[in-house]
Design a protein around this motif. Structure first.
Motif, PDB file in Angstrom:
ATOM      1  N   PHE A   1       0.842  -1.080  -0.021  1.00 10.52           N
ATOM      2  CA  PHE A   1      -0.196  -0.078   0.117  1.00 10.52           C
ATOM      3  C   PHE A   1       0.839   1.245   0.091  1.00 10.52           C
ATOM      4  O   PHE A   1       0.447   2.264  -0.905  1.00 10.52           O
ATOM      5  CB  PHE A   1      -0.874  -0.265   1.485  1.00 10.52           C
ATOM      6  CG  PHE A   1      -1.497   1.260   1.339  1.00 10.52           C
ATOM      7  CD1 PHE A   1      -2.925   1.442   0.664  1.00 10.52           C
ATOM      8  CD2 PHE A   1      -1.194   2.381   2.388  1.00 10.52           C
ATOM      9  CE1 PHE A   1      -3.476   2.694   1.025  1.00 10.52           C
ATOM     10  CE2 PHE A   1      -1.892   3.425   2.571  1.00 10.52           C
ATOM     11  CZ  PHE A   1      -3.005   3.822   1.659  1.00 10.52           C
ATOM     12  N   VAL A   2       1.923   1.293   1.020  1.00  9.53           N
ATOM     13  CA  VAL A   2       2.820   2.570   0.814  1.00  9.53           C
ATOM     14  C   VAL A   2       3.391   2.832  -0.400  1.00  9.53           C
ATOM     15  O   VAL A   2       3.809   3.717  -0.832  1.00  9.53           O
ATOM     16  CB  VAL A   2       3.678   2.364   2.112  1.00  9.53           C
ATOM     17  CG1 VAL A   2       4.775   3.420   2.035  1.00  9.53           C
ATOM     18  CG2 VAL A   2       3.036   2.240   3.460  1.00  9.53           C
TER      19      VAL A   2
ATOM     20  N   ASP B   1       5.179  27.013  -6.079  1.00  9.57           N
ATOM     21  CA  ASP B   1       4.423  27.764  -5.142  1.00  9.57           C
ATOM     22  C   ASP B   1       4.617  27.124  -3.770  1.00  9.57           C
ATOM     23  O   ASP B   1       4.033  26.286  -3.314  1.00  9.57           O
ATOM     24  CB  ASP B   1       2.956  27.876  -5.556  1.00  9.57           C
ATOM     25  CG  ASP B   1       1.868  28.878  -4.778  1.00  9.57           C
ATOM     26  OD1 ASP B   1       2.509  29.609  -3.849  1.00  9.57           O
ATOM     27  OD2 ASP B   1       0.932  28.844  -5.361  1.00  9.57           O
ATOM     28  N   LEU B   2       5.590  27.495  -3.231  1.00  8.87           N
ATOM     29  CA  LEU B   2       6.179  26.984  -2.071  1.00  8.87           C
ATOM     30  C   LEU B   2       5.228  26.720  -0.688  1.00  8.87           C
ATOM     31  O   LEU B   2       5.253  25.433  -0.341  1.00  8.87           O
ATOM     32  CB  LEU B   2       7.365  27.594  -1.481  1.00  8.87           C
ATOM     33  CG  LEU B   2       8.388  26.627  -0.488  1.00  8.87           C
ATOM     34  CD1 LEU B   2       8.777  25.348  -1.285  1.00  8.87           C
ATOM     35  CD2 LEU B   2       9.488  27.476  -0.214  1.00  8.87           C
ATOM     36  N   GLY B   3       4.517  27.467  -0.503  1.00  8.95           N
ATOM     37  CA  GLY B   3       3.567  27.250   0.610  1.00  8.95           C
ATOM     38  C   GLY B   3       2.522  26.312   0.410  1.00  8.95           C
ATOM     39  O   GLY B   3       2.324  25.426   1.308  1.00  8.95           O
ATOM     40  N   PRO B   4       1.499  26.504  -0.508  1.00 12.15           N
ATOM     41  CA  PRO B   4       0.535  25.311  -1.123  1.00 12.15           C
ATOM     42  C   PRO B   4       1.613  24.165  -1.289  1.00 12.15           C
ATOM     43  O   PRO B   4       0.818  23.128  -0.903  1.00 12.15           O
ATOM     44  CB  PRO B   4       0.028  26.029  -2.219  1.00 12.15           C
ATOM     45  CG  PRO B   4       0.184  27.565  -1.946  1.00 12.15           C
ATOM     46  CD  PRO B   4       1.374  27.720  -1.520  1.00 12.15           C
ATOM     47  N   LEU B   5       2.484  24.203  -1.946  1.00 13.71           N
ATOM     48  CA  LEU B   5       3.213  22.669  -2.337  1.00 13.71           C
ATOM     49  C   LEU B   5       3.631  22.132  -0.733  1.00 13.71           C
ATOM     50  O   LEU B   5       3.146  20.874  -0.952  1.00 13.71           O
ATOM     51  CB  LEU B   5       4.265  22.968  -3.033  1.00 13.71           C
ATOM     52  CG  LEU B   5       5.042  21.793  -3.372  1.00 13.71           C
ATOM     53  CD1 LEU B   5       4.368  20.606  -4.229  1.00 13.71           C
ATOM     54  CD2 LEU B   5       6.710  22.111  -4.160  1.00 13.71           C
ATOM     55  N   ALA B   6       4.191  23.017   0.156  1.00 12.17           N
ATOM     56  CA  ALA B   6       4.472  22.250   1.138  1.00 12.17           C
ATOM     57  C   ALA B   6       2.987  21.644   1.965  1.00 12.17           C
ATOM     58  O   ALA B   6       3.240  20.460   2.558  1.00 12.17           O
ATOM     59  CB  ALA B   6       5.194  23.192   2.051  1.00 12.17           C
ATOM     60  N   ALA B   7       2.161  22.532   2.111  1.00 16.20           N
ATOM     61  CA  ALA B   7       1.003  22.010   2.811  1.00 16.20           C
ATOM     62  C   ALA B   7       0.158  20.736   2.056  1.00 16.20           C
ATOM     63  O   ALA B   7      -0.091  19.820   2.775  1.00 16.20           O
ATOM     64  CB  ALA B   7       0.019  23.264   2.740  1.00 16.20           C
ATOM     65  N   ALA B   8       0.144  20.792   0.629  1.00 15.11           N
ATOM     66  CA  ALA B   8      -0.337  19.652   0.037  1.00 15.11           C
ATOM     67  C   ALA B   8       0.576  18.279   0.424  1.00 15.11           C
ATOM     68  O   ALA B   8       0.344  17.111   0.597  1.00 15.11           O
ATOM     69  CB  ALA B   8      -0.356  19.722  -1.317  1.00 15.11           C
ATOM     70  N   ALA B   9       1.928  18.562   0.197  1.00 16.04           N
ATOM     71  CA  ALA B   9       2.834  17.477   0.359  1.00 16.04           C
ATOM     72  C   ALA B   9       2.656  16.781   1.859  1.00 16.04           C
ATOM     73  O   ALA B   9       2.929  15.703   2.244  1.00 16.04           O
ATOM     74  CB  ALA B   9       4.338  17.873   0.006  1.00 16.04           C
ATOM     75  N   PHE B  10       2.567  17.749   2.708  1.00 19.55           N
ATOM     76  CA  PHE B  10       2.438  17.419   4.136  1.00 19.55           C
ATOM     77  C   PHE B  10       1.388  16.590   4.476  1.00 19.55           C
ATOM     78  O   PHE B  10       1.367  15.414   5.030  1.00 19.55           O
ATOM     79  CB  PHE B  10       2.407  18.606   5.095  1.00 19.55           C
ATOM     80  CG  PHE B  10       1.895  18.239   6.341  1.00 19.55           C
ATOM     81  CD1 PHE B  10       2.814  17.655   7.401  1.00 19.55           C
ATOM     82  CD2 PHE B  10       0.634  18.829   7.067  1.00 19.55           C
ATOM     83  CE1 PHE B  10       2.608  17.207   8.784  1.00 19.55           C
ATOM     84  CE2 PHE B  10       0.357  18.333   8.466  1.00 19.55           C
ATOM     85  CZ  PHE B  10       1.217  17.811   9.176  1.00 19.55           C
ATOM     86  N   LEU B  11       0.195  17.114   3.996  1.00 17.02           N
ATOM     87  CA  LEU B  11      -1.242  15.993   3.968  1.00 17.02           C
ATOM     88  C   LEU B  11      -1.031  14.710   3.260  1.00 17.02           C
ATOM     89  O   LEU B  11      -1.390  13.620   3.629  1.00 17.02           O
ATOM     90  CB  LEU B  11      -2.068  16.824   3.330  1.00 17.02           C
ATOM     91  CG  LEU B  11      -2.575  18.193   4.092  1.00 17.02           C
ATOM     92  CD1 LEU B  11      -3.803  18.866   3.450  1.00 17.02           C
ATOM     93  CD2 LEU B  11      -3.192  17.578   5.474  1.00 17.02           C
ATOM     94  N   ALA B  12      -0.137  14.716   2.113  1.00 12.53           N
ATOM     95  CA  ALA B  12       0.171  13.609   1.402  1.00 12.53           C
ATOM     96  C   ALA B  12       0.986  12.504   1.927  1.00 12.53           C
ATOM     97  O   ALA B  12       0.990  11.509   1.783  1.00 12.53           O
ATOM     98  CB  ALA B  12       0.704  13.929  -0.142  1.00 12.53           C
ATOM     99  N   THR B  13       1.737  12.930   3.053  1.00 16.76           N
ATOM    100  CA  THR B  13       2.755  12.301   3.813  1.00 16.76           C
ATOM    101  C   THR B  13       2.163  11.639   4.867  1.00 16.76           C
ATOM    102  O   THR B  13       2.613  10.406   5.053  1.00 16.76           O
ATOM    103  CB  THR B  13       3.912  12.992   4.083  1.00 16.76           C
ATOM    104  OG1 THR B  13       4.520  13.800   2.937  1.00 16.76           O
ATOM    105  CG2 THR B  13       5.097  12.446   4.451  1.00 16.76           C
ATOM    106  N   LEU B  14       1.070  12.154   5.421  1.00 19.88           N
ATOM    107  CA  LEU B  14       0.633  11.464   6.611  1.00 19.88           C
ATOM    108  C   LEU B  14       0.005  10.136   6.744  1.00 19.88           C
ATOM    109  O   LEU B  14       0.466   9.337   7.385  1.00 19.88           O
ATOM    110  CB  LEU B  14      -0.568  12.277   7.099  1.00 19.88           C
ATOM    111  CG  LEU B  14      -0.046  13.901   7.521  1.00 19.88           C
ATOM    112  CD1 LEU B  14      -1.486  14.562   7.982  1.00 19.88           C
ATOM    113  CD2 LEU B  14       0.933  13.655   8.947  1.00 19.88           C
TER     114      LEU B  14
END
Length: 277
Positions: free
Chosen positions: A203-204, A240-253
Motif C-alpha cells: 500500500f505504501v 508555489d512553495l507554501g501550498p506545495l508544502a501544505a499539500a505534500a504534508f497532507l500526502a505524507t501523513l
C-alpha cells in the motif's frame, strides 16, 4: 569498561545523527506549510513560523483537486495491495514448502527483478497497456502496481511461511486434519501478521509511486496525489512553495501512519506463543 562505554556513546551519537538526518526534511516541510508568504520569502529562514497560518492549506485545496486525487491514490493503493497479497500468499506457501529447483529459480528471479530500473520497463509496459486499452485508466495503473509489488510481496511472504514450524502442520495431520483444514486453521492464522505487513508495504509503495502514474494517466480527474503535487510548480520551474508544502504534508501523513503500523506488526513477532516448550 571505559572502552565499552565509549563505544556505546559513539553508537548512540551516530544513531541520533542519523535520526536528525532523516527527520530534517519532514520537520522543514511542516514548518514551511504553516509559514505565510512573507516568511517564505525572508532572507533568514526560521524553524518555527513567527506567524503560523492555515492559508497555505486553503490555497492548496482551492488550486488543485487534492481530495479527488487522494481518492484515486487510495483506490489504486488499496486495490493493488489486496490483489498482490491474494496472489502472493498461495504462491509463497508453495515456494516455501516445496523447495524444488523451480522454486529456487523462481526465488532467484524475484530477487533479480527488483534490480530492474523503471525506465527499462516503461516503454514495453506502455505498449502492452495500449493494446489492452488500459492507458489513462485506474484499472491499468492498478494492474501495473500489482505486477510491480508482486515480487517483493512474494519474497517477503516466503520468509514468513518458512518461519512457521512444519511440526504444527504435521501435528494437525496426525490429529486427522486434511491439507485444506490445516492451511485454514493452523497456517493461515500464524501468517496473518505477515500478510498484513506485506499488504501495508504494498500500500505504501503504491501510495507514494509517481513515475508510472505520471506516464500512464493523462486526464486530470484520474491522476493520483503525487502527480497532482507537481501542478504546484509553474512552467518556468518556480514552485508555489507554501501550498506545495501544505499539500505534500497532507500526502505524507497516510504513509507515516501505515509505516508505523507495519513497524509494530513486524517487531511484534509473528509466532509469539505459537510453539511452547
Amino acid at each position: 569498561m571505559r572502552t565499552r562505554a565509549t563505544t556505546r556513546v559513539a553508537q548512540y551519537a551516530a544513531l541520533l545523527g542519523y535520526l536528525v538526518f532523516l527527520a530534517f526534511p519532514f520537520l522543514w516541510l511542516i514548518s514551511t506549510a504553516f509559514k505565510p508568504p512573507r516568511e517564505l520569502a525572508g532572507l533568514h529562514p526560521t524553524w518555527i513560523p513567527e506567524n503560523p497560518t492555515l492559508d497555505n492549506f486553503r490555497q492548496a485545496f482551492d488550486e488543485q483537486p487534492l481530495l479527488q486525487a487522494a481518492g484515486n491514490s487510495l483506490v489504486a493503493a488499496v486495490s493493488a495491495a489486496l490483489i498482490a497479497v491474494l496472489i502472493a500468499t498461495p504462491m509463497a506457501y508453495v515456494m516455501a514448502r516445496h523447495r524444488t529447483r523451480l522454486a529456487r529459480a523462481a526465488t532467484g528471479w524475484v530477487v533479480v527483478s527488483q534490480a530492474f530500473p523503471l525506465v527499462l520497463v516503461i516503454i514495453p509496459l506502455f505498449l502492452v497497456l495500449k493494446n489492452l486499452r488500459l492507458i489513462d485508466s485506474l484499472a491499468g495503473l492498478i494492474l501495473v502496481y500489482v505486477v510491480w509489488a508482486l515480487p517483493f510481496a512474494l519474497w517477503m511472504l516466503v520468509g514468513y511461511v518458512r518461519a512457521v514450524p512444519t511440526e504444527l502442520e504435521e501435528a494437525a495431520a496426525v490429529d486427522g486434519a486434511g491439507k485444506l483444514r490445516t492451511l485454514v486453521s493452523v497456517t493461515a492464522p500464524l501468517l496473518a501478521p505477515g500478510i498484513v505487513a506485506t499488504g501495508l508495504f504494498a500500500f505504501v509503495t503504491a501510495w507514494n509511486e509517481f513515475f508510472f502514474a505520471l506516464v500512464l494517466l493523462k486526464t486530470p480527474e484520474k491522476q493520483t496525489l503525487p502527480v497532482i503535487l507537481t501542478h504546484f510548480i509553474g512552467a518556468e520551474g518556480v514552485a508555489d512553495l507554501g501550498p506545495l508544502a501544505a499539500a505534500a504534508f497532507l500526502a505524507t501523513l497516510p504513509s507515516l501512519v501505515v509505516f508505523a503500523i507495519v513497524q509494530r506488526r513486524i517487531t511484534g513477532g509473528m509466532l509469539a506463543g505459537a510453539v511452547k516448550n
